[in-house]
Design a protein around this motif. Sequence first.
Motif, PDB file in Angstrom:
ATOM      1  N   UNK A 171     -31.141  11.213 -30.592  1.00 29.49           N
ATOM      2  CA  UNK A 171     -31.458  10.884 -29.205  1.00 29.49           C
ATOM      3  C   UNK A 171     -32.036  12.105 -28.501  1.00 29.49           C
ATOM      4  N   UNK A 172     -33.220  11.921 -27.930  1.00 31.90           N
ATOM      5  CA  UNK A 172     -33.837  12.965 -27.118  1.00 31.90           C
ATOM      6  C   UNK A 172     -32.941  13.260 -25.920  1.00 31.90           C
ATOM      7  N   UNK A 173     -32.753  14.538 -25.629  1.00 35.78           N
ATOM      8  CA  UNK A 173     -31.916  14.893 -24.473  1.00 35.78           C
ATOM      9  C   UNK A 173     -32.775  14.950 -23.222  1.00 35.78           C
ATOM     10  N   UNK A 174     -32.599  13.998 -22.311  1.00 35.72           N
ATOM     11  CA  UNK A 174     -33.442  13.954 -21.119  1.00 35.72           C
ATOM     12  C   UNK A 174     -33.130  15.101 -20.166  1.00 35.72           C
ATOM     13  N   UNK A 175     -34.183  15.617 -19.541  1.00 34.02           N
ATOM     14  CA  UNK A 175     -33.996  16.679 -18.562  1.00 34.02           C
ATOM     15  C   UNK A 175     -33.966  16.161 -17.143  1.00 34.02           C
ATOM     16  N   UNK A 176     -34.246  14.840 -16.989  1.00 32.12           N
ATOM     17  CA  UNK A 176     -34.274  14.259 -15.656  1.00 32.12           C
ATOM     18  C   UNK A 176     -34.204  12.749 -15.712  1.00 32.12           C
ATOM     19  N   UNK A 177     -34.325  12.111 -14.553  1.00 31.02           N
ATOM     20  CA  UNK A 177     -34.216  10.655 -14.398  1.00 31.02           C
ATOM     21  C   UNK A 177     -32.820  10.196 -14.818  1.00 31.02           C
ATOM     22  N   UNK A 178     -32.673   8.903 -15.187  1.00 35.20           N
ATOM     23  CA  UNK A 178     -31.367   8.455 -15.687  1.00 35.20           C
ATOM     24  C   UNK A 178     -31.543   7.517 -16.876  1.00 35.20           C
ATOM     25  N   UNK A 179     -32.387   7.968 -17.816  1.00 38.57           N
ATOM     26  CA  UNK A 179     -32.635   7.202 -19.036  1.00 38.57           C
ATOM     27  C   UNK A 179     -32.411   8.062 -20.270  1.00 38.57           C
ATOM     28  N   UNK A 180     -31.844   7.433 -21.300  1.00 38.01           N
ATOM     29  CA  UNK A 180     -31.810   8.027 -22.631  1.00 38.01           C
ATOM     30  C   UNK A 180     -32.847   7.292 -23.471  1.00 38.01           C
ATOM     31  N   UNK A 181     -33.396   7.984 -24.481  1.00 34.26           N
ATOM     32  CA  UNK A 181     -34.468   7.407 -25.292  1.00 34.26           C
ATOM     33  C   UNK A 181     -34.134   7.630 -26.772  1.00 34.26           C
ATOM     34  N   UNK A 182     -33.130   6.879 -27.287  1.00 32.72           N
ATOM     35  CA  UNK A 182     -32.691   7.069 -28.672  1.00 32.72           C
ATOM     36  C   UNK A 182     -33.726   6.580 -29.688  1.00 32.72           C
ATOM     37  N   UNK A 183     -33.749   7.248 -30.843  1.00 29.06           N
ATOM     38  CA  UNK A 183     -34.680   6.889 -31.919  1.00 29.06           C
ATOM     39  C   UNK A 183     -34.016   5.847 -32.813  1.00 29.06           C
ATOM     40  N   UNK A 184     -34.178   4.585 -32.448  1.00 28.55           N
ATOM     41  CA  UNK A 184     -33.466   3.513 -33.132  1.00 28.55           C
ATOM     42  C   UNK A 184     -34.110   3.112 -34.464  1.00 28.55           C
ATOM     43  N   UNK A 185     -35.227   3.747 -34.812  1.00 33.56           N
ATOM     44  CA  UNK A 185     -35.885   3.424 -36.087  1.00 33.56           C
ATOM     45  C   UNK A 185     -34.992   3.748 -37.279  1.00 33.56           C
ATOM     46  N   UNK A 186     -33.959   4.588 -37.086  1.00 36.45           N
ATOM     47  CA  UNK A 186     -33.043   4.917 -38.187  1.00 36.45           C
ATOM     48  C   UNK A 186     -32.269   3.687 -38.653  1.00 36.45           C
ATOM     49  N   UNK A 187     -32.256   2.633 -37.848  1.00 38.80           N
ATOM     50  CA  UNK A 187     -31.554   1.409 -38.234  1.00 38.80           C
ATOM     51  C   UNK A 187     -32.386   0.540 -39.177  1.00 38.80           C
ATOM     52  N   UNK A 188     -33.670   0.909 -39.349  1.00 41.97           N
ATOM     53  CA  UNK A 188     -34.559   0.095 -40.169  1.00 41.97           C
ATOM     54  C   UNK A 188     -35.219  -1.020 -39.396  1.00 41.97           C
ATOM     55  N   UNK A 189     -34.959  -1.096 -38.099  1.00 41.63           N
ATOM     56  CA  UNK A 189     -35.541  -2.137 -37.249  1.00 41.63           C
ATOM     57  C   UNK A 189     -36.602  -1.514 -36.343  1.00 41.63           C
ATOM     58  N   UNK A 190     -37.593  -2.339 -35.970  1.00 41.58           N
ATOM     59  CA  UNK A 190     -38.526  -1.837 -34.973  1.00 41.58           C
ATOM     60  C   UNK A 190     -37.916  -2.039 -33.581  1.00 41.58           C
ATOM     61  N   UNK A 191     -38.621  -1.604 -32.566  1.00 40.68           N
ATOM     62  CA  UNK A 191     -38.039  -1.597 -31.219  1.00 40.68           C
ATOM     63  C   UNK A 191     -37.634  -2.983 -30.742  1.00 40.68           C
ATOM     64  N   UNK A 192     -38.523  -3.950 -30.912  1.00 40.25           N
ATOM     65  CA  UNK A 192     -38.213  -5.300 -30.427  1.00 40.25           C
ATOM     66  C   UNK A 192     -37.113  -5.947 -31.254  1.00 40.25           C
ATOM     67  N   UNK A 193     -37.135  -5.732 -32.561  1.00 39.85           N
ATOM     68  CA  UNK A 193     -36.070  -6.282 -33.398  1.00 39.85           C
ATOM     69  C   UNK A 193     -34.714  -5.719 -32.991  1.00 39.85           C
ATOM     70  N   UNK A 194     -34.676  -4.407 -32.791  1.00 42.44           N
ATOM     71  CA  UNK A 194     -33.416  -3.771 -32.403  1.00 42.44           C
ATOM     72  C   UNK A 194     -32.909  -4.357 -31.091  1.00 42.44           C
ATOM     73  N   UNK A 195     -33.782  -4.443 -30.081  1.00 43.01           N
ATOM     74  CA  UNK A 195     -33.364  -4.935 -28.774  1.00 43.01           C
ATOM     75  C   UNK A 195     -32.921  -6.394 -28.830  1.00 43.01           C
ATOM     76  N   UNK A 241     -22.869  -2.362 -33.986  1.00 41.38           N
ATOM     77  CA  UNK A 241     -24.160  -2.901 -34.416  1.00 41.38           C
ATOM     78  C   UNK A 241     -24.880  -1.944 -35.366  1.00 41.38           C
ATOM     79  N   UNK A 242     -24.961  -0.665 -35.010  1.00 40.36           N
ATOM     80  CA  UNK A 242     -25.698   0.267 -35.864  1.00 40.36           C
ATOM     81  C   UNK A 242     -24.981   0.489 -37.193  1.00 40.36           C
TER      82      UNK A 242
END
Length: 415
Positions: free
Chosen positions: A316-340, A386-387
């Motif tokens: 997971x990228x460590x955000x320096x601002x805002x209030x969002x995290x942006x984890x790299x979910x590709x490690x699950x073998x799923x693409x973004x829409x599949x994961x969500x 889930x993961x």
Amino acid sequence: MTMSKWAQRVNPVVQNIPPSGIRKFFDLVSEMKGVISLGVGEPDFVTPWHIREACIYSLEKGYTMYTSNWGLLELREAVAAELHNTYNVQYNPRNEILITVGVSEALDLAMRTLLQPGDEVLIPEPSYVSYAPCTTLAGGRPVFLPTSLENGFQISADQVRQAITSNTRALLLCYPNNPTGAVMEREELARIAEVAMEHDLVVISDEIYDRLTYVGQHTCMSSFPGMRERTILLNGFSKAYAMTGWRVGYAAGNPDFIGAMTKIHQYSMLCTPITGQMAALEALKNGKAGMRRMVEHYNRRRHLVVQAFKDMGVPCFEPGGAFYAFPQISVTGLNSEQFAEELLKEEQVALVPGNAFGNSGEGFARVSYAASIDDLSEAFRRMARFVRRCGVRPRVISAPAQISAIQQEGICQTL
């Protein structure tokens, strides 16, 4: 599929714009029960009482009329003072500041003011979902500058320079960034400013998350030498003061740009509702302490959320601002829409697939930690399950236990 008679009457430009990747996904959420939503970028705090009270009092006094197209002069003066005190940038409140219906309207006005058919706008990607459509609706063409986890989701001056063509008119920036939470380093931002001046570009700087900066200090684009006149600064009250539903934003810039934006504004919106403007004025006058407490709470959650992802085996990228995290979910073998979609279906946790923010967001997901403490804790328990089913090995036995530490912080959702 054959279009209906009436669909054929719709402007082809509008027909070809896809629906918001955020709202499209959350239409599914509205049809399900027991869902924990970490998707919408909205503070979980209620607007502080003194701000609401100022609005109520203004209604009791009969403030229900139109204001100037520009907005209340007292509010514009307060905005000008805020920008000067915070960033040492001076704007004339009478002709260089426009109060808008949220930053969304300010962005639309800026695009329609600047662009002619075929003009190009450089946009860092992943990018907020409205940037490209607003460019297209104004007759322009979005040109994306891809960023990645490896470069901290920051663009470079060289990248900007290489993307410039004879049709390039503007550069659109949003830092701290939605969806990644990235913050630009001041030195690189200064180099980008030099490129903008060298190639005579206008910079549209969306600084709605400026006060939600946790790493370093936010740099206002207008504060660089030579940039005030060529920057349209956009900001508002939604995020820092928990005032999303009030819909109050503003644009600051040279009088030619702001005057032209006001022309469009006066024929479309006329003015921002006076009740929201009165509330915004109170926020600027007396809302700093409450805003700082909210930012402190977000910062605590930021550390714990990032660590919770890492402990469950998801980078997971460590955000320096805002209030969002942006984890790299590709490690699950799923693409973004599949994961969500599968996370929503199996564990009733909603987040936004990264590809909703452009091709550079594929393999990631946007997770808002502007959610209640109980919801964050339970959502991470569900995500950890889930993961694990996806075959990801956690770094610790009880990954979601990290997020439960938030509850020990004693954070209160009302200020």
